[in-house]
Design a protein around this motif. Structure first.
Motif, PDB file in Angstrom:
ATOM      1  N   GLU A  15       1.039  -1.250   0.159  1.00 15.34           N
ATOM      2  CA  GLU A  15       0.502  -0.095  -0.416  1.00 15.34           C
ATOM      3  C   GLU A  15       0.024   1.185   0.221  1.00 15.34           C
ATOM      4  O   GLU A  15       0.052   2.659  -0.117  1.00 15.34           O
ATOM      5  N   THR A  16       2.161   1.740   0.449  1.00 15.82           N
ATOM      6  CA  THR A  16       2.794   2.677   0.580  1.00 15.82           C
ATOM      7  C   THR A  16       4.078   2.841  -0.857  1.00 15.82           C
ATOM      8  O   THR A  16       4.717   1.857  -1.276  1.00 15.82           O
ATOM      9  N   ILE A  17       4.371   3.985  -1.371  1.00 16.02           N
ATOM     10  CA  ILE A  17       4.736   4.511  -1.727  1.00 16.02           C
ATOM     11  C   ILE A  17       6.261   4.958  -1.350  1.00 16.02           C
ATOM     12  O   ILE A  17       6.089   6.261  -0.992  1.00 16.02           O
ATOM     13  N   TRP A  18       7.359   4.870  -1.457  1.00 12.58           N
ATOM     14  CA  TRP A  18       8.000   5.164  -0.917  1.00 12.58           C
ATOM     15  C   TRP A  18       9.213   6.149  -1.790  1.00 12.58           C
ATOM     16  O   TRP A  18       9.103   6.433  -3.379  1.00 12.58           O
ATOM     17  N   ASP A  19       9.320   7.696  -1.436  1.00 11.29           N
ATOM     18  CA  ASP A  19      10.021   9.087  -1.501  1.00 11.29           C
ATOM     19  C   ASP A  19      10.928   7.902  -2.191  1.00 11.29           C
ATOM     20  O   ASP A  19      11.550   8.960  -1.321  1.00 11.29           O
ATOM     21  N   LEU A  20      11.728   7.965  -2.756  1.00 11.35           N
ATOM     22  CA  LEU A  20      12.881   7.718  -3.289  1.00 11.35           C
ATOM     23  C   LEU A  20      13.404   9.335  -4.428  1.00 11.35           C
ATOM     24  O   LEU A  20      14.232   8.588  -5.349  1.00 11.35           O
ATOM     25  N   SER A  21      13.040  10.145  -4.828  1.00  6.05           N
ATOM     26  CA  SER A  21      13.322  10.804  -5.977  1.00  6.05           C
ATOM     27  C   SER A  21      13.655  12.117  -5.416  1.00  6.05           C
ATOM     28  O   SER A  21      13.506  11.987  -4.245  1.00  6.05           O
ATOM     29  N   ASP A  22      14.134  13.313  -5.907  1.00 10.05           N
ATOM     30  CA  ASP A  22      14.865  14.702  -5.551  1.00 10.05           C
ATOM     31  C   ASP A  22      13.203  15.125  -5.730  1.00 10.05           C
ATOM     32  O   ASP A  22      12.942  15.293  -6.207  1.00 10.05           O
ATOM     33  N   GLY A  23      13.074  15.897  -4.312  1.00  8.26           N
ATOM     34  CA  GLY A  23      12.659  16.953  -4.603  1.00  8.26           C
ATOM     35  C   GLY A  23      10.722  16.158  -4.384  1.00  8.26           C
ATOM     36  O   GLY A  23      11.243  15.132  -4.088  1.00  8.26           O
ATOM     37  N   ALA A  24       9.908  16.759  -4.065  1.00 11.99           N
ATOM     38  CA  ALA A  24       8.240  16.362  -3.341  1.00 11.99           C
ATOM     39  C   ALA A  24       7.574  15.629  -4.613  1.00 11.99           C
ATOM     40  O   ALA A  24       6.737  16.112  -4.186  1.00 11.99           O
ATOM     41  N   GLU A  25       8.062  15.820  -5.379  1.00 14.80           N
ATOM     42  CA  GLU A  25       7.245  16.559  -7.177  1.00 14.80           C
ATOM     43  C   GLU A  25       6.089  15.433  -7.093  1.00 14.80           C
ATOM     44  O   GLU A  25       4.770  15.171  -7.350  1.00 14.80           O
ATOM     45  N   ALA A  28       2.838  14.232  -5.894  1.00 13.21           N
ATOM     46  CA  ALA A  28       1.638  14.851  -6.486  1.00 13.21           C
ATOM     47  C   ALA A  28       0.932  13.850  -7.511  1.00 13.21           C
ATOM     48  O   ALA A  28      -0.234  14.618  -7.988  1.00 13.21           O
ATOM     49  N   GLY A  29       1.666  12.893  -8.015  1.00  8.71           N
ATOM     50  CA  GLY A  29       1.077  12.119  -9.037  1.00  8.71           C
ATOM     51  C   GLY A  29      -0.267  11.495  -8.631  1.00  8.71           C
ATOM     52  O   GLY A  29      -0.347  10.957  -7.696  1.00  8.71           O
ATOM     53  N   GLY A  30      -1.185  11.306 -10.041  1.00 10.75           N
ATOM     54  CA  GLY A  30      -2.348  10.857  -9.646  1.00 10.75           C
ATOM     55  C   GLY A  30      -2.160   9.205  -9.133  1.00 10.75           C
ATOM     56  O   GLY A  30      -3.078   8.422  -8.621  1.00 10.75           O
ATOM     57  N   TRP A  31      -0.538   8.147  -9.107  1.00  9.35           N
ATOM     58  CA  TRP A  31      -1.059   7.001  -8.341  1.00  9.35           C
ATOM     59  C   TRP A  31      -0.520   7.333  -7.152  1.00  9.35           C
ATOM     60  O   TRP A  31      -0.239   5.654  -7.140  1.00  9.35           O
ATOM     61  N   ALA A  32       0.037   8.116  -6.365  1.00  8.30           N
ATOM     62  CA  ALA A  32       0.357   8.571  -5.063  1.00  8.30           C
ATOM     63  C   ALA A  32      -0.800   7.940  -4.120  1.00  8.30           C
ATOM     64  O   ALA A  32      -0.142   8.006  -2.490  1.00  8.30           O
ATOM     65  N   SER A  33      -2.035   8.305  -3.924  1.00 13.65           N
ATOM     66  CA  SER A  33      -3.345   8.744  -3.351  1.00 13.65           C
ATOM     67  C   SER A  33      -3.733   8.023  -3.561  1.00 13.65           C
ATOM     68  O   SER A  33      -4.247   7.972  -5.463  1.00 13.65           O
ATOM     69  N   GLY A  34      -5.298   7.519  -3.191  1.00 11.59           N
ATOM     70  CA  GLY A  34      -5.974   6.601  -3.779  1.00 11.59           C
ATOM     71  C   GLY A  34      -6.461   4.973  -4.121  1.00 11.59           C
ATOM     72  O   GLY A  34      -5.336   4.956  -3.202  1.00 11.59           O
ATOM     73  N   PRO A  35      -7.519   4.822  -4.350  1.00 11.43           N
ATOM     74  CA  PRO A  35      -7.459   3.204  -4.200  1.00 11.43           C
ATOM     75  C   PRO A  35      -6.519   2.878  -5.526  1.00 11.43           C
ATOM     76  O   PRO A  35      -6.278   3.222  -6.435  1.00 11.43           O
ATOM     77  N   GLN A  36      -6.067   1.253  -4.834  1.00 13.34           N
ATOM     78  CA  GLN A  36      -5.252   0.437  -5.984  1.00 13.34           C
ATOM     79  C   GLN A  36      -6.347  -0.064  -7.019  1.00 13.34           C
ATOM     80  O   GLN A  36      -7.145  -0.179  -7.089  1.00 13.34           O
ATOM     81  N   ASP A  38      -6.857  -3.073  -7.308  1.00 13.57           N
ATOM     82  CA  ASP A  38      -7.271  -4.536  -7.407  1.00 13.57           C
ATOM     83  C   ASP A  38      -8.642  -3.682  -6.270  1.00 13.57           C
ATOM     84  O   ASP A  38      -8.928  -4.994  -6.146  1.00 13.57           O
ATOM     85  N   GLY A  39      -8.739  -3.051  -6.075  1.00 16.29           N
ATOM     86  CA  GLY A  39      -9.828  -2.176  -5.298  1.00 16.29           C
ATOM     87  C   GLY A  39     -10.232  -2.677  -3.187  1.00 16.29           C
ATOM     88  O   GLY A  39     -10.350  -2.540  -2.781  1.00 16.29           O
ATOM     89  N   ARG A  40      -9.004  -3.273  -3.074  1.00 12.93           N
ATOM     90  CA  ARG A  40      -8.398  -3.733  -1.593  1.00 12.93           C
ATOM     91  C   ARG A  40      -7.963  -2.802  -1.132  1.00 12.93           C
ATOM     92  O   ARG A  40      -7.663  -3.513   0.912  1.00 12.93           O
ATOM     93  N   HIS A  41      -7.112  -2.146  -1.354  1.00  7.87           N
ATOM     94  CA  HIS A  41      -5.943  -1.627  -0.660  1.00  7.87           C
ATOM     95  C   HIS A  41      -6.336   0.573  -1.278  1.00  7.87           C
ATOM     96  O   HIS A  41      -6.500   0.232  -2.304  1.00  7.87           O
ATOM     97  N   GLN A  42      -5.880   1.122  -0.838  1.00  5.06           N
ATOM     98  CA  GLN A  42      -5.706   1.951  -1.222  1.00  5.06           C
ATOM     99  C   GLN A  42      -4.058   2.016  -0.616  1.00  5.06           C
ATOM    100  O   GLN A  42      -2.859   2.195  -0.064  1.00  5.06           O
ATOM    101  N   PHE A  43      -3.624   3.460  -1.993  1.00  7.53           N
ATOM    102  CA  PHE A  43      -2.314   3.693  -1.357  1.00  7.53           C
ATOM    103  C   PHE A  43      -1.669   5.442  -0.857  1.00  7.53           C
ATOM    104  O   PHE A  43      -2.682   5.749  -0.499  1.00  7.53           O
ATOM    105  N   SER A  44      -1.059   5.088  -0.629  1.00 15.12           N
ATOM    106  CA  SER A  44      -0.282   5.902   0.296  1.00 15.12           C
ATOM    107  C   SER A  44       0.897   6.069   0.403  1.00 15.12           C
ATOM    108  O   SER A  44       2.128   5.238  -0.513  1.00 15.12           O
ATOM    109  N   TYR A  45       1.498   7.274   0.703  1.00 16.97           N
ATOM    110  CA  TYR A  45       3.077   8.137   0.378  1.00 16.97           C
ATOM    111  C   TYR A  45       3.518   8.202   1.840  1.00 16.97           C
ATOM    112  O   TYR A  45       3.372   8.449   2.424  1.00 16.97           O
ATOM    113  N   LEU A  46       4.701   7.806   1.412  1.00 14.17           N
ATOM    114  CA  LEU A  46       5.516   7.290   2.200  1.00 14.17           C
ATOM    115  C   LEU A  46       6.981   8.952   1.865  1.00 14.17           C
ATOM    116  O   LEU A  46       7.832   8.824   1.225  1.00 14.17           O
TER     117      LEU A  46
END
Length: 96
Positions: A15-25, A28-36, A38-46
């Motif tokens: 469920e967790t997307i790790w921020d391994l990029s330079d900067g915080a942009e 803001a991507g649509g894939w970084a939050s919201g439903p996955q 599979d409909g069973r999980h929600q994306f979260s951003y660390l």
């Protein structure tokens, strides 16, 4: 078949997307939050991820994996790679 893997899946990592990029942009991507999908999980951003374990050490490789020859059985019947004698060897010597 894919449903069989849900028993082995660690949902907190799925469920967790790790921020391994330079900067915080990236957050803001649509894939970084919201439903996955599979409909069973929600994306979260660390935003500031920390390693999950200690520094690991790989075991030493098996010496039998290396193709080396110690000469104990006499001269090889065919030339070893890079020790060829002939036109290609002479050309290699002229180019180097």
């Amino acid at each position: 078949m894919p449903n069989a893997l849900f028993d082995e899946e660690h949902a907190e990592h799925a469920e967790t997307i790790w921020d391994l990029s330079d900067g915080a942009e990236a957050q803001a991507g649509g894939w970084a939050s919201g439903p996955q999908p599979d409909g069973r999980h929600q994306f979260s951003y660390l935003l500031n991820p920390e390693p999950l374990g200690d520094l690991a050490m790989a075991p030493p490789p098996d010496p039998n994996l290396y193709d080396t020859y110690d000469g104990s059985m006499g001269e090889p019947k065919s030339p070893a790679l890079g020790t060829e004698v002939g036109p290609m060897d002479k050309l290699k010597d002229k180019l180097t």
